[in-house]
Design a protein around this motif. Sequence first.
Motif, PDB file in Angstrom:
ATOM      1  N   PHE A  36      12.861  34.428  -0.554  1.00 49.33           N
ATOM      2  CA  PHE A  36      12.524  34.536  -1.948  1.00 49.33           C
ATOM      3  C   PHE A  36      12.858  33.197  -2.143  1.00 49.33           C
ATOM      4  N   ASP A  37      12.002  32.394  -3.141  1.00 47.99           N
ATOM      5  CA  ASP A  37      12.341  31.216  -3.709  1.00 47.99           C
ATOM      6  C   ASP A  37      13.308  31.230  -4.817  1.00 47.99           C
ATOM      7  N   GLU A  38      13.391  30.151  -5.506  1.00 43.65           N
ATOM      8  CA  GLU A  38      14.512  30.304  -6.474  1.00 43.65           C
ATOM      9  C   GLU A  38      13.981  30.837  -7.775  1.00 43.65           C
ATOM     10  N   GLU A  39      12.474  31.040  -7.892  1.00 40.39           N
ATOM     11  CA  GLU A  39      12.028  31.774  -9.003  1.00 40.39           C
ATOM     12  C   GLU A  39      11.738  33.198  -8.778  1.00 40.39           C
ATOM     13  N   GLY A  40      12.317  33.624  -7.665  1.00 37.59           N
ATOM     14  CA  GLY A  40      12.223  35.080  -7.438  1.00 37.59           C
ATOM     15  C   GLY A  40      10.722  35.561  -6.577  1.00 37.59           C
ATOM     16  N   ASN A  41       9.888  34.536  -6.327  1.00 38.88           N
ATOM     17  CA  ASN A  41       8.850  34.792  -5.612  1.00 38.88           C
ATOM     18  C   ASN A  41       8.773  34.982  -4.328  1.00 38.88           C
ATOM     19  N   ALA A  67      15.788  21.267   5.821  1.00 35.47           N
ATOM     20  CA  ALA A  67      14.784  20.646   5.330  1.00 35.47           C
ATOM     21  C   ALA A  67      14.826  20.503   3.882  1.00 35.47           C
ATOM     22  N   LEU A  68      15.232  21.410   3.199  1.00 35.51           N
ATOM     23  CA  LEU A  68      15.321  21.359   1.778  1.00 35.51           C
ATOM     24  C   LEU A  68      16.369  20.298   1.215  1.00 35.51           C
ATOM     25  N   ALA A  69      17.713  20.281   2.099  1.00 34.61           N
ATOM     26  CA  ALA A  69      18.663  19.376   1.850  1.00 34.61           C
ATOM     27  C   ALA A  69      18.271  17.948   1.901  1.00 34.61           C
ATOM     28  N   GLN A  70      17.477  17.635   3.104  1.00 36.18           N
ATOM     29  CA  GLN A  70      17.337  16.323   3.338  1.00 36.18           C
ATOM     30  C   GLN A  70      16.106  15.668   2.491  1.00 36.18           C
ATOM     31  N   GLY A  71      15.388  16.761   2.081  1.00 37.00           N
ATOM     32  CA  GLY A  71      14.126  16.192   1.262  1.00 37.00           C
ATOM     33  C   GLY A  71      14.429  16.301  -0.361  1.00 37.00           C
ATOM     34  N   GLY A  72      15.643  17.103  -0.515  1.00 39.33           N
ATOM     35  CA  GLY A  72      16.111  17.186  -2.077  1.00 39.33           C
ATOM     36  C   GLY A  72      15.161  18.082  -2.842  1.00 39.33           C
ATOM     37  N   LYS A  73      14.506  18.900  -2.083  1.00 35.39           N
ATOM     38  CA  LYS A  73      13.412  19.795  -2.792  1.00 35.39           C
ATOM     39  C   LYS A  73      13.806  21.222  -3.205  1.00 35.39           C
ATOM     40  N   SER A  74      13.244  21.945  -4.044  1.00 35.04           N
ATOM     41  CA  SER A  74      13.416  23.294  -3.871  1.00 35.04           C
ATOM     42  C   SER A  74      12.599  24.026  -2.924  1.00 35.04           C
ATOM     43  N   LEU A  75      12.837  25.143  -2.738  1.00 37.07           N
ATOM     44  CA  LEU A  75      11.894  26.225  -1.832  1.00 37.07           C
ATOM     45  C   LEU A  75      10.389  26.104  -2.597  1.00 37.07           C
ATOM     46  N   SER A  76      10.267  26.304  -3.677  1.00 37.79           N
ATOM     47  CA  SER A  76       9.019  26.502  -4.267  1.00 37.79           C
ATOM     48  C   SER A  76       8.326  25.067  -4.292  1.00 37.79           C
TER      49      SER A  76
END
Length: 637
Positions: free
Chosen positions: A430-435, A529-538
Amino acid sequence: LLEKGEPLFGCVLSGYWCDIGSLEQYRYAHYDILDKKVKVKLPAEEEEEGVWIAEDVYIAPGVRLMPPFFINKGTYIDTKSSIGEYTVLGSYNHLSEKVSTKRSITWSRVTLQKNSIIRGSVLAGGVRMETGSAAYEGAVVGDGSIIERKATIKPGIKIWPYKRIESGAVVNSNLIWGNQFRRSLFGVDGVRGELNGDLTLENALRMGSAFAFMLGGAVPVVIGGDTWGPSQLLRKAVTVGLLAGGAEVIDIGETIAPVMRIAVTSLQAEGGIYIHSCSSNYGYSAIRFFDKEGLNLPHSRERNLEQLYLRDDFPRARKDKLGYLKVINDYNKIYAQTILKDLSLQSIKEANFSLLVAFPPPHLQNFLVPLLQELNCNLIVYYPPARTKLACWKEDDFYCHKNEIAHGIVRGEVDLGFWMDPSAEKMVLFDEEGNEISGELYQALLSLLILQSGKTPMLVQPISASWIHEELARKNRGIVLRSKTFPRHFQEKIKEITKNSATLDSRSYLPTGFLQIDAVTSLLKILNALAQGGKSLSTFLKEIPGINLRQKEIACPWGQKGRVMRRLIQEGPGKAEKVEMIDGLKFYYPDGWALVLPDPEKPSYRIYGEGFTEEIAESLTDIFAEKVKSLQDPGTD
């Protein structure tokens, strides 16, 4: 006497008389007892009008009860079941959820699995009706028989004792001669069954001895399993069988399947056995056999093991040649050290992720929580309200509560939520928006991780997977290799890629190369990948185009599968640009494709369809589903 003129006398009796000369009359005698037409001392007190419930009976909340009925001692009835009028349940029956009974009689130790139906039937001792099966008016099933998933016993049919009705079968005639044993001991992924049902401890012991003999006797074999009670019992029985076969058994205790795979190769064993609960089939256990490379046994080796087991064609070791047992504690740590080497640990720790873990079984929680805490992750371990920690969860539990999981992620401002199956090979995110991220979208996410890692330009996907993987490969200068859908074929293709690395010998198992069957490594690679890219999962998921893939299952008797496939080659709908026969039949059209795949375990076909739009995908799937139906001979079961 009449010729001699002897007198003939008669009298009128006021009592009850019933000549039980037929099975129908046998049922009606029970109905008369429930209607109190005859005085019979039942082994239960009448709690209210028409309700007899013996001691030690459990009836879950939500069960519908319609008198008159009788339930004997030790019987268990799960929620949402329906006990209709004139039902007589014997002692120690087990009724799973959503079972429906009416005007039926069961003897002792009968099992009715989820969504099974009995109407006006008699089930003798030890009968097991699997999920979605049904028996109708006047049907009688003899002792110890097994009615597999979605099989139907038509009205008036008699099944003699110790028979097996295959899944999806419709029985229109009495089954007297021959045993309908399962088509194969092995399914798609190992041996599965219910403890003391298909999987007895004696059978597990024999499997262990047969496996030891097949591998060569005095060779090292690794064994492990989850924390579920039946898994642990079966593990002990298999271990005894291995020792009796002369094997050197290495027990790594409570663990997950990816750990087992790496243990087999690093400990230089000739094979491995992993035993766990089946979340997709609640109450079932799985015994999985691995080869010396940590992969599922090849089909030929499964058949070899099966023949040894069924014929009991293997010697036991002499008393001076018995195997010995070695226990290795905390082997999970070796696996953890292996996968952590490939991560940017500092980046993950600085990201300070907040994660929600959905009802992990104890062995998974004991492994995951310390590992993620070491990476400075804040954890929320979610269990449904009023539910305790269980070693065996139903997959339905996840689907029933996934909306609550999604709401908990949003409320708790969680970066990512996940649920893993007991073997830690499958995962839903589930991403941070609950999807929800599952199925093909989850597989596409893994493909993106593999392609962007820079380790290899190639990735493997089964023939049934979306063509979105080719699109991702094109954008990232990669190549997609297609495999058959059978797990072993898929794993062999991955092995071909990973063994080309100069740092590996031919037997090494590298977890990062097998993300599709290693949920723990996949989770950590996603966090990396999220940590290195500074992105959220969504945000990361926005790199994946939309997927329009549909799937259907169409029943088809075993005896007609070959006929349907042959005719489909000649009579495939429309003018396909290309037809592939890697696995099943795959038809390519200008705006999409369709795959017709015979199910290896059930009398059915799986139909896949994908198109540029949802409408095209639906249309292709529907067209081929109808085609498979039309090619079947309606006069043959």
